[in-house]
Design an enzyme around this catalytic site. Sequence first.
Site, PDB file in Angstrom:
ATOM      1  N   VAL A   1      37.479 -60.530  65.040  1.00 11.55           N
ATOM      2  CA  VAL A   1      35.537 -61.218  65.596  1.00 11.55           C
ATOM      3  C   VAL A   1      36.135 -62.240  67.107  1.00 11.55           C
ATOM      4  CG1 VAL A   1      33.341 -62.785  64.881  1.00 11.55           C
ATOM      5  CG2 VAL A   1      34.758 -60.488  63.450  1.00 11.55           C
TER       6      VAL A   1
ATOM      7  N   ARG B   1      38.907 -61.996  68.802  1.00  7.97           N
ATOM      8  CA  ARG B   1      39.604 -62.164  70.173  1.00  7.97           C
ATOM      9  C   ARG B   1      38.988 -60.916  70.720  1.00  7.97           C
ATOM     10  NH1 ARG B   1      46.134 -62.320  68.251  1.00  7.97           N
ATOM     11  NH2 ARG B   1      46.053 -64.947  68.068  1.00  7.97           N
TER      12      ARG B   1
ATOM     13  N   SER C   1      27.146 -62.105  49.604  1.00 10.05           N
ATOM     14  CA  SER C   1      26.580 -62.319  51.012  1.00 10.05           C
ATOM     15  C   SER C   1      25.641 -61.498  51.726  1.00 10.05           C
ATOM     16  CB  SER C   1      28.219 -62.499  51.723  1.00 10.05           C
ATOM     17  OG  SER C   1      29.072 -63.169  50.078  1.00 10.05           O
TER      18      SER C   1
ATOM     19  N   ILE D   1      36.648 -57.705  46.792  1.00  9.65           N
ATOM     20  CA  ILE D   1      37.722 -56.689  46.073  1.00  9.65           C
ATOM     21  C   ILE D   1      37.190 -55.906  45.397  1.00  9.65           C
ATOM     22  CG2 ILE D   1      39.767 -58.621  46.317  1.00  9.65           C
ATOM     23  CD1 ILE D   1      38.727 -58.986  43.489  1.00  9.65           C
ATOM     24  N   ASP D   2      35.627 -55.838  44.636  1.00  6.13           N
ATOM     25  CA  ASP D   2      35.131 -55.377  43.881  1.00  6.13           C
ATOM     26  C   ASP D   2      34.716 -53.607  44.706  1.00  6.13           C
ATOM     27  OD1 ASP D   2      34.954 -57.366  42.805  1.00  6.13           O
ATOM     28  OD2 ASP D   2      33.053 -57.967  42.787  1.00  6.13           O
TER      29      ASP D   2
ATOM     30  N   MET E   1      39.708 -57.364  37.715  1.00 11.77           N
ATOM     31  CA  MET E   1      38.288 -57.604  38.208  1.00 11.77           C
ATOM     32  C   MET E   1      37.622 -56.938  38.830  1.00 11.77           C
ATOM     33  SD  MET E   1      38.707 -61.269  39.833  1.00 11.77           S
ATOM     34  CE  MET E   1      38.376 -63.101  38.953  1.00 11.77           C
ATOM     35  N   GLY E   2      36.546 -57.157  39.087  1.00 12.08           N
ATOM     36  CA  GLY E   2      35.217 -55.865  39.555  1.00 12.08           C
ATOM     37  C   GLY E   2      34.339 -55.701  39.278  1.00 12.08           C
TER      38      GLY E   2
ATOM     39  N   GLY F   1      49.658 -44.799  35.735  1.00 17.86           N
ATOM     40  CA  GLY F   1      49.798 -44.260  35.312  1.00 17.86           C
ATOM     41  C   GLY F   1      49.466 -44.807  33.441  1.00 17.86           C
ATOM     42  N   ALA F   2      48.241 -45.009  33.326  1.00 22.03           N
ATOM     43  CA  ALA F   2      47.578 -45.487  32.320  1.00 22.03           C
ATOM     44  C   ALA F   2      46.670 -44.578  30.571  1.00 22.03           C
ATOM     45  CB  ALA F   2      46.002 -46.852  32.570  1.00 22.03           C
TER      46      ALA F   2
HETATM   47  O1  F6P Z   1      33.569 -60.846  43.448  1.00 26.91           O
HETATM   48  C1  F6P Z   1      34.748 -60.746  43.545  1.00 26.91           C
HETATM   49  C2  F6P Z   1      34.959 -61.412  42.197  1.00 26.91           C
HETATM   50  O2  F6P Z   1      36.832 -62.090  42.136  1.00 26.91           O
HETATM   51  C3  F6P Z   1      34.828 -60.195  40.923  1.00 26.91           C
HETATM   52  O3  F6P Z   1      35.717 -59.681  40.742  1.00 26.91           O
HETATM   53  C4  F6P Z   1      34.654 -61.576  39.196  1.00 26.91           C
HETATM   54  O4  F6P Z   1      34.046 -60.869  39.048  1.00 26.91           O
HETATM   55  C5  F6P Z   1      34.591 -62.864  40.557  1.00 26.91           C
HETATM   56  O5  F6P Z   1      34.317 -62.560  42.187  1.00 26.91           O
HETATM   57  C6  F6P Z   1      35.034 -64.434  39.846  1.00 26.91           C
HETATM   58  O6  F6P Z   1      33.919 -64.740  40.342  1.00 26.91           O
HETATM   59  P1  F6P Z   1      34.416 -66.389  40.886  1.00 26.91           P
HETATM   60  O7  F6P Z   1      35.440 -66.357  42.012  1.00 26.91           O
HETATM   61  O8  F6P Z   1      33.033 -67.125  41.076  1.00 26.91           O
HETATM   62  O9  F6P Z   1      35.265 -66.383  39.538  1.00 26.91           O
END
Ligand code: F6P
Length: 323
Positions: free
Chosen positions: A24, A26, A106, A127-128, A170-171, A186-187
């Site tokens: 952004v 540069r 956000s 990351i979700d 997470m997610g 390979g779960a």
């Molecule tokens: O939204 C990204 C995330 O890492 C989610 O996967 C997770 O549920 C949440 O944020 C954790 O939030 P915090 O960093 O506020 O504990």
Amino acid sequence: MIQRIAVLTSGGDAPGMNGAIRSVVRCAVSKGWTTFGVRNGYQGLIDGLFEPMGTREVGGILQRGGTVLGSARCEEFKTFEGREQAIRSLNRRGVDALVVIGGNGSQAGSFALSEMGFPVVGIASTIDNDLYGSDVTLGVDTALNIALEAIDRLKVTASSHQRAFIVEVMGRNCGYIALMSGLAGGAEAITLPEIDTDIEVLADTLRLAYEHGKSHAIIVAAEGAKYNAAALTEYFKTNRDRHGFSVRSTILGHVQRGGEPTAADRVLGSKFGLGAIEAIDRGEFGVLVGIQNNQITTTPFSEVIGKSKPLDEDLLRLARILD
Ligand code: F6P
């Protein structure tokens, strides 16, 4: 005419955010614009924490995880008064447009700000991977690879002890990381927020694996699934005879967010940064920059916010065949 822009990172940090900030700044320099970095997300906007950023200020950050600007989850910004204060801060600095790098919550903030008349462009970063309007979001590739490395390692120790490992990833309410890391790792089983798990069938799968002499079993559990690590552990504690393995559980949690960005996330962040600057240059505001069918795209916030991204059915089918 655009002369000054500001950039902030908001919500949970994601590997690759620094690449997006660098891009952004540069790309803005290449247009002759001045960029302010805003500290600590929307909170910094409210508090007026702006600092000028030029080419040199963003040197050496591309390979770093996290965000050099800092991030926050800001309750005050959710109020109308908080957003008015943010707009006052932006106007005081003479900022013509704002770039918000962040995820679902956000970008809901970006939408609210643009509905109040301020020119905003969002960059899909979480990351979700739960943002509608981008096939993949910035940070998910790194988080996925961290989860995969953990699964591979756990498989090694599981095999030594003939154990089953529950690995919670997470997610939030999106099963993308769980599905992808389960598939790539390979779960034997994967639990997801979007899909009902028949716990008896899952237990039978483990039992069968044990009886066939498998040395290990991996269950990848999404944190938002009904059967997350805690629920699975509880089930296996009270139903010991339903499986042969001795069970252990690992919650990866924030470890997934802390890595150095992969090449894919560095390049994606760089592309998203350019996409945001080009949108601003076109006078296109109130949009989210994402990637769809391998093309950098913009989607109006009105089409992004409140929508959930469906899981890839083909991946789901594949995971079921392969487990
Ligand atoms: O939204 C990204 C995330 O890492 C989610 O996967 C997770 O549920 C949440 O944020 C954790 O939030 P915090 O960093 O506020 O504990």
